[in-house]
Design a protein around this motif. Structure first.
Motif, mmCIF file in Angstrom:
data_model
loop_
_atom_site.group_PDB
_atom_site.id
_atom_site.type_symbol
_atom_site.label_atom_id
_atom_site.label_comp_id
_atom_site.label_asym_id
_atom_site.label_seq_id
_atom_site.Cartn_x
_atom_site.Cartn_y
_atom_site.Cartn_z
ATOM 1 N N ASP A 77 -13.055 -27.818 -54.090
ATOM 2 C CA ASP A 77 -12.300 -27.199 -55.181
ATOM 3 C C ASP A 77 -13.056 -26.074 -55.872
ATOM 4 N N GLU A 78 -14.217 -25.698 -55.350
ATOM 5 C CA GLU A 78 -14.996 -24.585 -55.910
ATOM 6 C C GLU A 78 -14.429 -23.253 -55.436
ATOM 7 N N ARG A 79 -14.455 -22.270 -56.314
ATOM 8 C CA ARG A 79 -14.037 -20.923 -55.939
ATOM 9 C C ARG A 79 -15.039 -19.902 -56.510
ATOM 10 N N PRO A 80 -16.269 -19.873 -55.955
ATOM 11 C CA PRO A 80 -17.258 -18.917 -56.461
ATOM 12 C C PRO A 80 -16.808 -17.468 -56.262
ATOM 13 N N GLU A 81 -16.026 -17.217 -55.203
ATOM 14 C CA GLU A 81 -15.550 -15.854 -54.940
ATOM 15 C C GLU A 81 -14.607 -15.359 -56.029
ATOM 16 N N LEU A 82 -14.096 -16.290 -56.845
ATOM 17 C CA LEU A 82 -13.230 -15.930 -57.971
ATOM 18 C C LEU A 82 -13.956 -16.169 -59.292
ATOM 19 N N SER A 83 -15.277 -16.139 -59.229
ATOM 20 C CA SER A 83 -16.137 -16.312 -60.413
ATOM 21 C C SER A 83 -15.868 -17.630 -61.125
ATOM 22 N N TYR A 84 -15.473 -18.644 -60.371
ATOM 23 C CA TYR A 84 -15.217 -19.981 -60.907
ATOM 24 C C TYR A 84 -14.149 -19.972 -62.010
ATOM 25 N N GLN A 85 -13.217 -19.028 -61.932
ATOM 26 C CA GLN A 85 -12.173 -18.948 -62.956
ATOM 27 C C GLN A 85 -10.980 -19.846 -62.666
ATOM 28 N N ILE A 86 -11.034 -20.565 -61.569
ATOM 29 C CA ILE A 86 -10.106 -21.653 -61.276
ATOM 30 C C ILE A 86 -10.913 -22.718 -60.549
ATOM 31 N N GLY A 87 -10.458 -23.946 -60.621
ATOM 32 C CA GLY A 87 -11.117 -25.023 -59.903
ATOM 33 C C GLY A 87 -12.364 -25.535 -60.595
ATOM 34 N N VAL A 88 -13.213 -26.175 -59.798
ATOM 35 C CA VAL A 88 -14.387 -26.851 -60.336
ATOM 36 C C VAL A 88 -15.608 -25.928 -60.341
ATOM 37 N N THR A 89 -16.450 -26.137 -61.323
ATOM 38 C CA THR A 89 -17.784 -25.556 -61.359
ATOM 39 C C THR A 89 -18.733 -26.733 -61.483
ATOM 40 N N LEU A 90 -19.508 -26.965 -60.458
ATOM 41 C CA LEU A 90 -20.397 -28.117 -60.444
ATOM 42 C C LEU A 90 -21.627 -27.891 -61.309
ATOM 43 N N GLU A 91 -22.297 -28.994 -61.632
ATOM 44 C CA GLU A 91 -23.496 -28.900 -62.458
ATOM 45 C C GLU A 91 -24.536 -28.012 -61.777
ATOM 46 N N ASN A 92 -25.359 -27.415 -62.611
ATOM 47 C CA ASN A 92 -26.456 -26.548 -62.166
ATOM 48 C C ASN A 92 -25.974 -25.330 -61.382
ATOM 49 N N THR A 93 -24.788 -24.831 -61.727
ATOM 50 C CA THR A 93 -24.242 -23.626 -61.099
ATOM 51 C C THR A 93 -24.359 -22.428 -62.025
ATOM 52 N N GLU A 94 -23.885 -22.596 -63.250
ATOM 53 C CA GLU A 94 -23.872 -21.479 -64.195
ATOM 54 C C GLU A 94 -25.215 -21.354 -64.903
ATOM 55 N N LYS A 95 -25.643 -20.118 -65.075
ATOM 56 C CA LYS A 95 -26.878 -19.864 -65.810
ATOM 57 C C LYS A 95 -26.510 -19.251 -67.152
ATOM 58 N N PRO A 96 -27.237 -19.641 -68.215
ATOM 59 C CA PRO A 96 -26.930 -19.071 -69.520
ATOM 60 C C PRO A 96 -27.169 -17.562 -69.529
ATOM 61 N N LYS A 97 -26.262 -16.830 -70.153
ATOM 62 C CA LYS A 97 -26.354 -15.372 -70.219
ATOM 63 C C LYS A 97 -27.685 -14.942 -70.798
ATOM 64 N N CYS A 98 -28.124 -15.616 -71.841
ATOM 65 C CA CYS A 98 -29.348 -15.199 -72.526
ATOM 66 C C CYS A 98 -30.588 -15.343 -71.660
ATOM 67 N N ALA A 99 -30.519 -16.098 -70.601
ATOM 68 C CA ALA A 99 -31.694 -16.266 -69.749
ATOM 69 C C ALA A 99 -32.112 -14.946 -69.104
ATOM 70 N N VAL A 100 -31.180 -14.022 -68.967
ATOM 71 C CA VAL A 100 -31.482 -12.737 -68.329
ATOM 72 C C VAL A 100 -31.087 -11.535 -69.187
ATOM 73 N N ASP A 101 -30.568 -11.767 -70.373
ATOM 74 C CA ASP A 101 -30.091 -10.688 -71.237
ATOM 75 C C ASP A 101 -31.152 -10.399 -72.305
ATOM 76 N N GLU A 102 -31.874 -9.280 -72.150
ATOM 77 C CA GLU A 102 -32.991 -8.967 -73.055
ATOM 78 C C GLU A 102 -32.595 -8.916 -74.528
ATOM 79 N N PRO A 103 -31.496 -8.240 -74.901
ATOM 80 C CA PRO A 103 -31.138 -8.227 -76.327
ATOM 81 C C PRO A 103 -30.907 -9.635 -76.882
#
Length: 180
Positions: A79-105
């Protein structure tokens, strides 16, 4: 050696009915606002009580999701759809990274916070440990769009016991949320 305070996961329940029925500057409303703010600061989450949403719908929805996430990882991955940026279906644990981890500001803002007010350490760029399921509560756009996720149909799990009840329960819960 630092002593880590153990936090209870008994999340505070915020009574939305207080906001809906009282004047916004009443002591009761202000106390509920403070309770909500404290919960978000302490836990990053809270529980809402809203009498416009039925307890039965809530229980049915939670039972469905408990059954869904109790499946083996291999079944969930279908049920994962990474090609659709996970905007439908399941996103499993340890998939998404917090924005601030790479956003300097964003990292600079966190550095300026008092240490007691900072989020958990994100410097290791650890992915988010939660699972989620994204069910869109809208119709496909009546026009051509360049965003493939807007053209994609919602994901319905394959397992018979889930597939049969999935769409009606997801739609009912979504309507409850939208109507509240």
């Amino acid at each position: 050696m630092a002593i880590q305070q153990e936090l209870s996961m008994d999340l505070p329940v915020i009574d939305l009915d207080i906001f809906l029925s009282g004047p916004e500057d009443s002591e009761q409303v202000l106390n509920e606002c403070k309770k909500a703010a404290d919960a978000l600061i302490t836990y990053g989450a809270l529980v809402l009580h809203d009498s416009r949403v039925s307890e039965e719908d809530n229980s049915i929805f939670l039972d469905l999701l408990e059954d869904y996430f109790a499946q083996p990882t291999e079944a969930l991955k279908k049920d994962e759809r990474p090609e659709l940026s996970y905007q439908i279906g399941v996103t499993l644990e340890n998939t998404e990274k917090p924005k601030c981890a790479v956003d300097e500001p964003c990292l600079r803002i966190i550095e300026r916070l008092d240490p007691a007010e900072r989020p958990l350490d994100i410097s290791a760029h650890s992915p988010d440990p939660k699972c989620r399921f994204f069910w869109r509560m809208s119709d496909k756009p009546p026009y051509a769009t360049q965003f493939p996720s807007l053209n994609a149909s919602n994901i319905v799990p394959e397992k018979d016991s889930l597939r049969e009840r999935w769409t009606p329960i997801m739609e009912q819960w979504g309507k409850s949320m939208k109507n509240a």
